[in-house]
Design a protein around this motif. Structure first.
Motif, PDB file in Angstrom:
ATOM      1  N   ALA A   1     -46.181  35.099  27.618  1.00 36.25           N
ATOM      2  CA  ALA A   1     -46.364  35.653  26.276  1.00 36.25           C
ATOM      3  C   ALA A   1     -47.330  34.775  25.484  1.00 36.25           C
ATOM      4  O   ALA A   1     -47.188  33.549  25.433  1.00 36.25           O
ATOM      5  N   ASP A   2     -48.319  35.413  24.884  1.00 31.87           N
ATOM      6  CA  ASP A   2     -49.321  34.663  24.130  1.00 31.87           C
ATOM      7  C   ASP A   2     -48.726  34.114  22.843  1.00 31.87           C
ATOM      8  O   ASP A   2     -47.940  34.784  22.162  1.00 31.87           O
ATOM      9  N   VAL A   3     -49.122  32.888  22.522  1.00 35.76           N
ATOM     10  CA  VAL A   3     -48.771  32.328  21.217  1.00 35.76           C
ATOM     11  C   VAL A   3     -49.680  32.987  20.187  1.00 35.76           C
ATOM     12  O   VAL A   3     -50.902  33.047  20.376  1.00 35.76           O
ATOM     13  N   PRO A   4     -49.140  33.536  19.101  1.00 32.37           N
ATOM     14  CA  PRO A   4     -49.970  34.237  18.110  1.00 32.37           C
ATOM     15  C   PRO A   4     -51.081  33.345  17.552  1.00 32.37           C
ATOM     16  O   PRO A   4     -50.942  32.116  17.481  1.00 32.37           O
TER      17      PRO A   4
ATOM     18  N   ALA B   1     -47.603  26.876  11.633  1.00 28.94           N
ATOM     19  CA  ALA B   1     -48.789  27.563  11.132  1.00 28.94           C
ATOM     20  C   ALA B   1     -49.514  26.554  10.262  1.00 28.94           C
ATOM     21  O   ALA B   1     -49.122  26.307   9.124  1.00 28.94           O
ATOM     22  N   GLY B   2     -50.524  25.936  10.823  1.00 26.48           N
ATOM     23  CA  GLY B   2     -51.099  24.770  10.163  1.00 26.48           C
ATOM     24  C   GLY B   2     -50.088  23.645  10.229  1.00 26.48           C
ATOM     25  O   GLY B   2     -49.679  23.230  11.307  1.00 26.48           O
ATOM     26  N   ASP B   3     -49.653  23.148   9.077  1.00 28.55           N
ATOM     27  CA  ASP B   3     -48.607  22.129   9.041  1.00 28.55           C
ATOM     28  C   ASP B   3     -47.261  22.705   8.604  1.00 28.55           C
ATOM     29  O   ASP B   3     -46.303  21.954   8.411  1.00 28.55           O
ATOM     30  N   GLU B   4     -47.182  24.030   8.457  1.00 29.28           N
ATOM     31  CA  GLU B   4     -45.956  24.662   7.968  1.00 29.28           C
ATOM     32  C   GLU B   4     -45.079  25.103   9.147  1.00 29.28           C
ATOM     33  O   GLU B   4     -45.518  25.878  10.002  1.00 29.28           O
ATOM     34  N   PRO B   5     -43.826  24.623   9.213  1.00 28.51           N
ATOM     35  CA  PRO B   5     -42.926  25.096  10.256  1.00 28.51           C
ATOM     36  C   PRO B   5     -42.457  26.513   9.946  1.00 28.51           C
ATOM     37  O   PRO B   5     -41.908  26.768   8.877  1.00 28.51           O
ATOM     38  N   VAL B   6     -42.688  27.435  10.882  1.00 28.41           N
ATOM     39  CA  VAL B   6     -42.346  28.836  10.619  1.00 28.41           C
ATOM     40  C   VAL B   6     -41.306  29.387  11.596  1.00 28.41           C
ATOM     41  O   VAL B   6     -40.714  30.441  11.340  1.00 28.41           O
ATOM     42  N   SER B   7     -41.053  28.699  12.689  1.00 31.94           N
ATOM     43  CA  SER B   7     -40.039  29.136  13.635  1.00 31.94           C
ATOM     44  C   SER B   7     -39.620  27.932  14.470  1.00 31.94           C
ATOM     45  O   SER B   7     -40.387  26.976  14.622  1.00 31.94           O
ATOM     46  N   ALA B   8     -38.411  27.976  14.990  1.00 30.94           N
ATOM     47  CA  ALA B   8     -37.908  26.860  15.797  1.00 30.94           C
ATOM     48  C   ALA B   8     -36.794  27.365  16.704  1.00 30.94           C
ATOM     49  O   ALA B   8     -36.143  28.384  16.417  1.00 30.94           O
ATOM     50  N   ALA B   9     -36.582  26.664  17.781  1.00 31.59           N
ATOM     51  CA  ALA B   9     -35.550  27.049  18.729  1.00 31.59           C
ATOM     52  C   ALA B   9     -35.297  25.890  19.677  1.00 31.59           C
ATOM     53  O   ALA B   9     -36.076  24.939  19.741  1.00 31.59           O
TER      54      ALA B   9
ATOM     55  N   ALA C   1     -42.763  34.318  21.671  1.00 32.04           N
ATOM     56  CA  ALA C   1     -43.451  33.191  22.298  1.00 32.04           C
ATOM     57  C   ALA C   1     -42.489  32.031  22.552  1.00 32.04           C
ATOM     58  O   ALA C   1     -42.580  31.345  23.581  1.00 32.04           O
ATOM     59  N   LEU C   2     -41.560  31.808  21.625  1.00 32.00           N
ATOM     60  CA  LEU C   2     -40.590  30.723  21.816  1.00 32.00           C
ATOM     61  C   LEU C   2     -39.615  31.044  22.951  1.00 32.00           C
ATOM     62  O   LEU C   2     -39.190  30.148  23.683  1.00 32.00           O
ATOM     63  N   VAL C   3     -39.232  32.312  23.083  1.00 31.96           N
ATOM     64  CA  VAL C   3     -38.378  32.705  24.214  1.00 31.96           C
ATOM     65  C   VAL C   3     -39.104  32.438  25.527  1.00 31.96           C
ATOM     66  O   VAL C   3     -38.544  31.847  26.464  1.00 31.96           O
ATOM     67  N   ALA C   4     -40.364  32.856  25.624  1.00 32.10           N
ATOM     68  CA  ALA C   4     -41.127  32.665  26.857  1.00 32.10           C
ATOM     69  C   ALA C   4     -41.303  31.178  27.168  1.00 32.10           C
ATOM     70  O   ALA C   4     -41.181  30.759  28.326  1.00 32.10           O
ATOM     71  N   HIS C   5     -41.573  30.379  26.139  1.00 34.93           N
ATOM     72  CA  HIS C   5     -41.761  28.938  26.341  1.00 34.93           C
ATOM     73  C   HIS C   5     -40.498  28.305  26.915  1.00 34.93           C
ATOM     74  O   HIS C   5     -40.555  27.537  27.893  1.00 34.93           O
ATOM     75  N   ARG C   6     -39.361  28.640  26.336  1.00 34.00           N
ATOM     76  CA  ARG C   6     -38.108  28.029  26.805  1.00 34.00           C
ATOM     77  C   ARG C   6     -37.716  28.550  28.180  1.00 34.00           C
ATOM     78  O   ARG C   6     -37.200  27.792  29.022  1.00 34.00           O
ATOM     79  N   ALA C   7     -37.960  29.829  28.439  1.00 33.50           N
ATOM     80  CA  ALA C   7     -37.651  30.367  29.764  1.00 33.50           C
ATOM     81  C   ALA C   7     -38.502  29.706  30.839  1.00 33.50           C
ATOM     82  O   ALA C   7     -38.034  29.463  31.957  1.00 33.50           O
ATOM     83  N   GLU C   8     -39.743  29.388  30.495  1.00 34.21           N
ATOM     84  CA  GLU C   8     -40.615  28.707  31.457  1.00 34.21           C
ATOM     85  C   GLU C   8     -40.081  27.310  31.773  1.00 34.21           C
ATOM     86  O   GLU C   8     -40.101  26.867  32.926  1.00 34.21           O
ATOM     87  N   VAL C   9     -39.584  26.613  30.745  1.00 32.13           N
ATOM     88  CA  VAL C   9     -38.980  25.295  30.974  1.00 32.13           C
ATOM     89  C   VAL C   9     -37.762  25.436  31.890  1.00 32.13           C
ATOM     90  O   VAL C   9     -37.580  24.660  32.834  1.00 32.13           O
ATOM     91  N   ALA C  10     -36.916  26.446  31.623  1.00 36.03           N
ATOM     92  CA  ALA C  10     -35.734  26.668  32.455  1.00 36.03           C
ATOM     93  C   ALA C  10     -36.132  26.949  33.899  1.00 36.03           C
ATOM     94  O   ALA C  10     -35.497  26.458  34.841  1.00 36.03           O
TER      95      ALA C  10
END
Length: 257
Positions: free
Chosen positions: A116-119, A173-181, A211-220
């Motif tokens: 999944a592409d990171v926006p 987004a720049g220096d602003e945290p907009v999502s986390a997991a 994108a965060l789901v895909a990133h974590r699934a790849e780590v798993a």
């Protein structure tokens, strides 16, 4: 997916065979109940039970007394297939209060789209220190409208421990945290857990959560886990279903007063 077989495996590995969720926590197996006693600011609660109509009320009363004796609030995590069928009603009668129901969803890592592409305009930052933990807690408070103090303490404890079973990431987004997991890896099991995924209101619907789901699934996948699981809210369930997650049962936290 053989839903019944995967659910039975989940019950055995993740509930009846539960491991402490971080440094300073301990899991106790007491008769027909498995519970965790956490460190200060940690999670306390019942993760599994094997009860029927004749044993449920006494077991509930025993857990209420036990955690009250420790001076701890606790959660009884009730799954939709737990017995007896009126266990939720019995928990309410004992003074525990239900929080919103979620759906236990599971996917095989091999079946997930991990590309999944990171926006555009978003970069993913691994959380490795206290500054990163603060960013996660900031997102948590804005996304869910709840206090992030306990989460902050939990993540700091996990990062400073000698275990390598938690991966956290922040979307900036720049220096602003907009999502986390975060991703919880449970050694000796086939399941990795996706937790805490939240996006601030102004950035929802733009593909950041995906994108965060895909990133974590790849780590798993890299760590050799077969399944990833998540307690999905009504908001995240449609996204997860489109990615290939399947519902197995419901889960409702019952919390002490």
């Amino acid at each position: 997916m053989d839903h019944a077989a995967v659910l039975a495996l989940y019950d055995r590995d993740m509930r009846e065979g539960a491991r402490p969720d971080g440094p300073g926590a301990r899991v106790e197996r007491h008769h027909t109940v498995v519970r965790q006693v956490g460190p200060p600011h940690g999670w306390n609660g019942v993760v599994w039970s094997d009860l029927d109509e004749t044993t449920a009320d006494a077991a509930i009363a025993e857990q209420v007394r036990y955690f009250a004796g420790l001076g701890r609030e606790f959660e009884w995590k009730l799954y939709g297939h737990d017995l007896p069928v009126d266990l939720g009603k019995r928990l309410r009668a004992a003074g525990l209060r239900p929080r919103p129901e979620e759906t236990l969803m599971v996917a095989e890592v091999a079946d997930l789209p991990l590309d999944a592409d990171v926006p555009d305009g978003i970069r993913l930052l691994p959380v490795t220190d206290a500054a990163g933990v603060d960013l996660v807690a900031d997102v948590h408070e804005k996304a869910f409208g709840t206090d992030g103090t306990r989460l902050r303490h939990q993540l700091l404890t996990q990062l400073t421990g000698d275990r390598d079973d938690m991966v956290a990431v922040v979307a900036l987004a720049g220096d602003e945290p907009v999502s986390a997991a975060r991703l919880e890896l449970v050694p000796g099991t086939r399941f990795a857990g996706l937790w805490g995924g939240g996006t601030v209101p102004g950035w929802r619907g733009r593909g950041v959560y995906r994108a965060l789901v895909a990133h974590r699934a790849e780590v798993a996948a890299d760590r050799g886990y077969r399944y990833v699981q998540v307690d999905a809210t009504a908001q995240s369930r449609p996204i997860l279903a489109r990615l290939g997650f399947e519902p197995l049962t419901t889960t409702t936290p019952y919390v002490s007063a």
